[in-house]
Design a protein around this motif. Structure first.
Motif, PDB file in Angstrom:
ATOM      1  N   GLU B 102      -7.276   2.807  -8.147  1.00 47.09           N
ATOM      2  CA  GLU B 102      -6.661   1.512  -8.415  1.00 47.09           C
ATOM      3  C   GLU B 102      -6.340   0.782  -7.124  1.00 47.09           C
ATOM      4  O   GLU B 102      -6.483  -0.441  -7.024  1.00 47.09           O
ATOM      5  CB  GLU B 102      -5.382   1.702  -9.229  1.00 47.09           C
ATOM      6  CG  GLU B 102      -5.690   1.838 -10.708  1.00 47.09           C
ATOM      7  CD  GLU B 102      -4.481   2.299 -11.486  1.00 47.09           C
ATOM      8  OE1 GLU B 102      -3.349   2.138 -10.971  1.00 47.09           O
ATOM      9  OE2 GLU B 102      -4.669   2.814 -12.595  1.00 47.09           O
ATOM     10  N   CYS B 103      -5.887   1.547  -6.145  1.00 46.44           N
ATOM     11  CA  CYS B 103      -5.615   0.935  -4.852  1.00 46.44           C
ATOM     12  C   CYS B 103      -6.897   0.390  -4.244  1.00 46.44           C
ATOM     13  O   CYS B 103      -6.909  -0.674  -3.623  1.00 46.44           O
ATOM     14  CB  CYS B 103      -4.998   1.961  -3.890  1.00 46.44           C
ATOM     15  SG  CYS B 103      -3.330   2.433  -4.332  1.00 46.44           S
ATOM     16  N   CYS B 104      -7.942   1.107  -4.432  1.00 46.90           N
ATOM     17  CA  CYS B 104      -9.231   0.636  -3.909  1.00 46.90           C
ATOM     18  C   CYS B 104      -9.613  -0.666  -4.574  1.00 46.90           C
ATOM     19  O   CYS B 104     -10.041  -1.615  -3.926  1.00 46.90           O
ATOM     20  CB  CYS B 104     -10.339   1.662  -4.200  1.00 46.90           C
ATOM     21  SG  CYS B 104     -10.300   3.110  -3.162  1.00 46.90           S
ATOM     22  N   SER B 106      -7.800  -2.860  -5.854  1.00 44.43           N
ATOM     23  CA  SER B 106      -6.978  -3.997  -5.463  1.00 44.43           C
ATOM     24  C   SER B 106      -6.965  -4.198  -3.953  1.00 44.43           C
ATOM     25  O   SER B 106      -6.240  -5.030  -3.424  1.00 44.43           O
ATOM     26  CB  SER B 106      -5.553  -3.811  -5.988  1.00 44.43           C
ATOM     27  OG  SER B 106      -5.021  -2.595  -5.546  1.00 44.43           O
ATOM     28  N   GLY B 107      -7.768  -3.400  -3.289  1.00 43.21           N
ATOM     29  CA  GLY B 107      -7.866  -3.590  -1.843  1.00 43.21           C
ATOM     30  C   GLY B 107      -6.618  -3.179  -1.089  1.00 43.21           C
ATOM     31  O   GLY B 107      -6.346  -3.657   0.007  1.00 43.21           O
ATOM     32  N   ASN B 108      -5.876  -2.287  -1.676  1.00 39.23           N
ATOM     33  CA  ASN B 108      -4.626  -1.870  -1.065  1.00 39.23           C
ATOM     34  C   ASN B 108      -4.857  -0.680  -0.136  1.00 39.23           C
ATOM     35  O   ASN B 108      -4.818   0.469  -0.542  1.00 39.23           O
ATOM     36  CB  ASN B 108      -3.644  -1.496  -2.194  1.00 39.23           C
ATOM     37  CG  ASN B 108      -2.294  -1.089  -1.670  1.00 39.23           C
ATOM     38  OD1 ASN B 108      -2.082  -0.991  -0.453  1.00 39.23           O
ATOM     39  ND2 ASN B 108      -1.369  -0.849  -2.581  1.00 39.23           N
ATOM     40  N   GLY B 109      -5.069  -0.983   1.102  1.00 44.07           N
ATOM     41  CA  GLY B 109      -5.368   0.060   2.076  1.00 44.07           C
ATOM     42  C   GLY B 109      -4.234   1.049   2.253  1.00 44.07           C
ATOM     43  O   GLY B 109      -4.422   2.256   2.279  1.00 44.07           O
ATOM     44  N   GLU B 110      -3.054   0.488   2.357  1.00 42.02           N
ATOM     45  CA  GLU B 110      -1.882   1.337   2.516  1.00 42.02           C
ATOM     46  C   GLU B 110      -1.731   2.269   1.332  1.00 42.02           C
ATOM     47  O   GLU B 110      -1.480   3.464   1.474  1.00 42.02           O
ATOM     48  CB  GLU B 110      -0.616   0.456   2.611  1.00 42.02           C
ATOM     49  CG  GLU B 110      -0.290  -0.022   4.007  1.00 42.02           C
ATOM     50  CD  GLU B 110      -0.074   1.150   4.950  1.00 42.02           C
ATOM     51  OE1 GLU B 110      -0.767   1.215   5.979  1.00 42.02           O
ATOM     52  OE2 GLU B 110       0.763   2.015   4.645  1.00 42.02           O
ATOM     53  N   GLY B 111      -1.865   1.671   0.185  1.00 40.15           N
ATOM     54  CA  GLY B 111      -1.743   2.459  -1.038  1.00 40.15           C
ATOM     55  C   GLY B 111      -2.760   3.577  -1.067  1.00 40.15           C
ATOM     56  O   GLY B 111      -2.458   4.697  -1.492  1.00 40.15           O
ATOM     57  N   CYS B 112      -3.940   3.261  -0.595  1.00 37.91           N
ATOM     58  CA  CYS B 112      -4.981   4.277  -0.566  1.00 37.91           C
ATOM     59  C   CYS B 112      -4.580   5.450   0.314  1.00 37.91           C
ATOM     60  O   CYS B 112      -4.716   6.610  -0.069  1.00 37.91           O
ATOM     61  CB  CYS B 112      -6.288   3.683  -0.020  1.00 37.91           C
ATOM     62  SG  CYS B 112      -7.206   2.721  -1.231  1.00 37.91           S
ATOM     63  N   SER B 115      -1.763   7.400  -1.293  1.00 38.47           N
ATOM     64  CA  SER B 115      -2.255   8.121  -2.463  1.00 38.47           C
ATOM     65  C   SER B 115      -3.107   9.314  -2.055  1.00 38.47           C
ATOM     66  O   SER B 115      -3.021  10.389  -2.650  1.00 38.47           O
ATOM     67  CB  SER B 115      -3.052   7.150  -3.336  1.00 38.47           C
ATOM     68  OG  SER B 115      -3.605   7.792  -4.424  1.00 38.47           O
TER      69      SER B 115
END
Lengths: 613, 150
Positions: B102-104, B106-112, B115
């Motif tokens: 999901e982070c991927c 939404s382009g959420n690098g930090e989240g990636c 996670s």
């Protein structure tokens, strides 16, 4: 890569020993898959490379019976492999993926996969994959054979239908539909000849089907014989056999449609008299009559009796055999009627028209009202549902309760709503709420048919009260085939309860309701009561629908339904109409409605209306 | 007889795997596939999983070192990883991979990154637990699968 060479020894004990080729780049999954398949007693060959798999397949086309492949593979896209296998070897291919996105599944299906499984795959799912092999074999074998037989494809269709009609109520209905229906619905709505015919397969395109239906209508459903139909259709390369088998299917379809509203049981009964049903349907076509009904209180009498494909339903009437008639232009008819909103009855009729054909069948039974219903039915089947929501709805219920309007709108939104609304209607009818408006509120519009129904129900009561003005009531009916039914019940109720069924309009509307009720009634317990009541509707008197209703009820006369079914079918078939798109939905919705209704009532789930469209 | 205490312990360990949410129903499916012909099936699959997924984990780690993130690729790797993990019933790991994806998306690098760290932790924890479990299982000898959690 492990390869197990298996002879054909297992063939005799099919599905034991079925030869499966499993392809997956993930070794864990592959191991698991292989083990599961072996547990199912298949002969399994596994490979992690798509290219290798293709090579193996090409070496000897008869080495395998079935291929299971992962979608995401590094060396070759799973869909590509799928295409290759389909083209070169014509083997059934099952896709496997951890991703269950609808789009992906759709892609799989459109590329020709016969099934799409999600990881992690369970053994239960694998235990039935042999069906795909059988299906394909059968398809290949009996090309010209079984025309009328529910093809094994129905199963596939069902599955695919499920996938495709994800959002539709089809799924719900599926349970209720017989295989036949499934097959029909699934295939029928579109240009496919359900029974795979080996020989130059005739694809019953929408155009072709439309011609067919027109021809049948012209001849009259009773008199429609393949030879004449063929002549009328005047299509090159179409054989009498093609037409004959298609006709058979069509008849079944109509039956199914008519049954949608009614309980399965009823349908069965009706189906038994398919011919009569057709006949009835013809009368239903009277929906056109309906139209007349709408115009005047005399709806019932005039409408039904004569079933002249009046312009009102105009289109409706055209469909051959009631059902068909309604179908063709259900949408159009509705509009026509709707326009009449002036008359309460009109409204009803309108409503009725909205009511997908289903009503029609019921109504025709005896009651003029049924005509209305029929019309509704037409509409319904036709996808009125779709139509309803359209401007028609607004026009339809111009005056009265505008339930119709409401309904109609509701309809369009949700075929299901229609269904649900129908159920609601039925329920409502008992209540006889005078607030048709509430009925309209029913949810049709939103697809919350069910919930709407309840609202409708009260509305139906209103209808009763408003008798005359209960056009709106009718509307409930209109909204959906189910709705119509609802309205019918309402109306019915009115007569029942209110004994003083003053206006014909009411009755008329009630008729539709009745039919709706009938239809719904069948499914719904309430309906039963409603129907019974309708019999009490002496008031309705002229309407005769009491009879139909009682008939329906008692006899589970599905014939009534049939017309609607036919209509539906007709509608479905060539519903290019504006609602075209609706049609499928509508149809589905009808079924959905039916099923919804049934479900609601917990009664007849035999709604065979499959929206397989 | 002697085995009984071991078996009992094994059963307890197994139960805790379920209770703690490390494994789900799919694991039971694996167990069901284990039989006389395949006496160590579960262990084999799990071992294979860890071997193969290590490769994917490495790929992801390398991808995460390249900035900017190639979310498409990361998502593809994780999709694969998720597939394997779900096949053996690794519940927590699978959940974490879903989050990662999901982070991927939404382009959420930090989240990636976060996670992924969490995922590696779960992954390692599970591996240890499995290790202990299978070791005990071998000691216990071929046994019937203990009663299912459900």
């Amino acid at each position: 890569m492990t390869v197990e060479q298996i002879g054909s020894e297992g063939k005799d004990q099919f599905p034991i020993g079925m030869r499966v080729l499993a392809v997956d780049d993930d070794p864990t999954c592959l191991l698991l898959l292989g083990t599961l398949l072996r547990r199912c007693q298949y002969h399994v060959t596994t490979t992690s490379q798509a290219k290798t798999a293709l090579k193996m397949l090409r070496e000897n086309k008869n080495k395998f019976d079935l291929v299971i492949s992962d979608v995401h593979m590094p060396d070759m896209d799973g869909f590509k492999l799928l295409e290759h296998v389909g083209l070169e070897m014509d083997l059934p291919v099952i896709m496997l993926s951890a991703n269950g996105d609808t789009k992906l599944v759709m892609k799989g299906i459109t590329h020709g996969a016969c099934d799409y499984l999600l990881k992690p795959v369970r053994i239960e799912e694998l235990q039935n994959i042999w069906q795909h092999v059988v299906r394909r074999k059968k398809k290949d074998r009996c090309n010209s054979g079984s025309k009328d037989k529910p093809h094994p494809d129905s199963g596939e269709a069902v599955g695919i239908g499920n996938v495709d009609n994800n959002g539709k109520l089809n799924k719900k209905r599926k349970d209720q539909n017989e295989d036949e229906d499934d097959e029909r619905d699934e295939n029928g709505h579109d240009n496919e000849d359900p029974s795979a015919q080996k020989k130059p397969r005739v694809v019953w395109s929408v155009e072709l089907h439309r011609k067919f239906v027109a021809a049948v209508n012209q001849l009259g459903i009773d008199k429609a014989v393949p030879k004449k139909i063929l002549e009328l259709m005047n299509v090159e390369k179409l054989t009498r056999e093609n037409v004959a088998s298609h006709l058979q299917k069509f008849r079944l379809y109509l039956k199914r449609i008519s049954c949608v509203a009614n309980q399965q049981a009823n349908m069965a009964a009706a189906l038994g008299t398919a011919d009569s049903a057709y006949l009835r349907m013809g009368s239903l076509n009277g929906l056109g009559n309906f139209h007349t009904l709408a115009g005047s209180d005399q709806l019932h009498n005039a409408a039904f009796r004569s079933f002249p494909p009046s312009g009102v339903l105009g289109r409706l009437n055209t469909p051959a055999g009631l059902g068909i008639r309604g179908l063709p232009s259900p949408g159009t008819i509705q509009l026509g009627h709707v326009q009449n909103s002036g008359n309460p009855t009109n409204d009803l009729s309108k409503l009725q028209s909205f009511v997908p054909g289903n009503h029609n069948t019921n109504i025709l039974q005896g009651m003029p009202m049924s005509l209305e219903l029929d019309r509704l039915q037409h509409n319904k089947s036709v996808g009125h549902i779709g139509e309803l929501p359209t401007t028609d709805s607004t026009t339809v219920f111009p005056g009265s309760g505008n339930l119709v309007d409401a309904r109609i709108t509701g309809f369009s939104n949700n075929p299901l709503l229609g269904v649900t609304s129908n159920s609601l209607m039925l329920e409502g009818s008992s209540q006889q709420a005078t607030s048709h408006t509430s009925v309209s509120a029913i949810g049709f519009q939103n697809g919350n048919a069910l919930s709407d129904f309840t609202s409708i129900a009260p509305a139906s009561n209103q209808l009763q009260d408003s008798k005359a003005g209960s056009q709106g009531q009718a509307s409930p009916i209109n909204c959906n085939a189910g709705q119509i039914i609802r309205s019918a019940p309402q109306e019915w109720n009115a007569p029942r309860k209110d004994a003083p069924y003053q206006s014909h309009a009411l009755i008329n509307s009630s008729i539709p309701i009745n039919s709706a009720m009938i239809q719904l009634g069948q499914c719904l317990d309430r309906n039963n009561s409603i129907f019974h009541r309708t019999t009490d509707l002496d008031l309705v008197g002229p309407l005769n629908f009491v009879d139909p209703l009682s008939i329906k009820h008692g006899e589970g006369d599905n014939s009534i339904m049939e017309p609607s079914v036919i209509e539906k079918e007709g509608y479905l078939m060539f519903q290019p109409r504006p609602h075209g798109s609706h049609v499928p939905d509508n149809i589905g919705s009808l079924e959905d409605l039916a099923s919804a209704m049934m479900k609601q009532e917990g009664g007849c789930n035999g709604y065979s209306l499959r929206t397989s469209i | 007889m002697e085995r009984n205490p071991i078996r009992m312990q094994l059963a307890i360990m197994r139960q805790s795997l379920f209770d703690q949410g490390h494994v789900d129903e799919q694991f039971v499916q694996l167990e069901e596939l284990q039989d006389d012909a395949n006496p160590n099936f579960v262990e084999e699959v799990v071992t294979l999983y860890y071997r193969d997924s290590a490769r994917i984990i490495l790929n992801i780690e390398q991808a995460l070192e390249r900035k900017p993130f190639d979310f498409g690729k990361l998502d593809a790797y994780m999709h694969q990883f998720k597939g394997s993990s779900s096949s053996i019933g690794a519940k927590k790991v699978k959940a974490e991979s879903t989050l990662f994806r999901e982070c991927c998306k939404s382009g959420n690098g930090e989240g990636c990154m976060r996670s992924f760290q969490q995922l590696k932790k779960e992954y390692a924890t599970l591996r240890k637990k499995f290790g202990a479990y299978f070791q005990l299982a071998r000691q216990a000898g071929p046994v019937e699968t203990a009663s299912r959690p459900k």
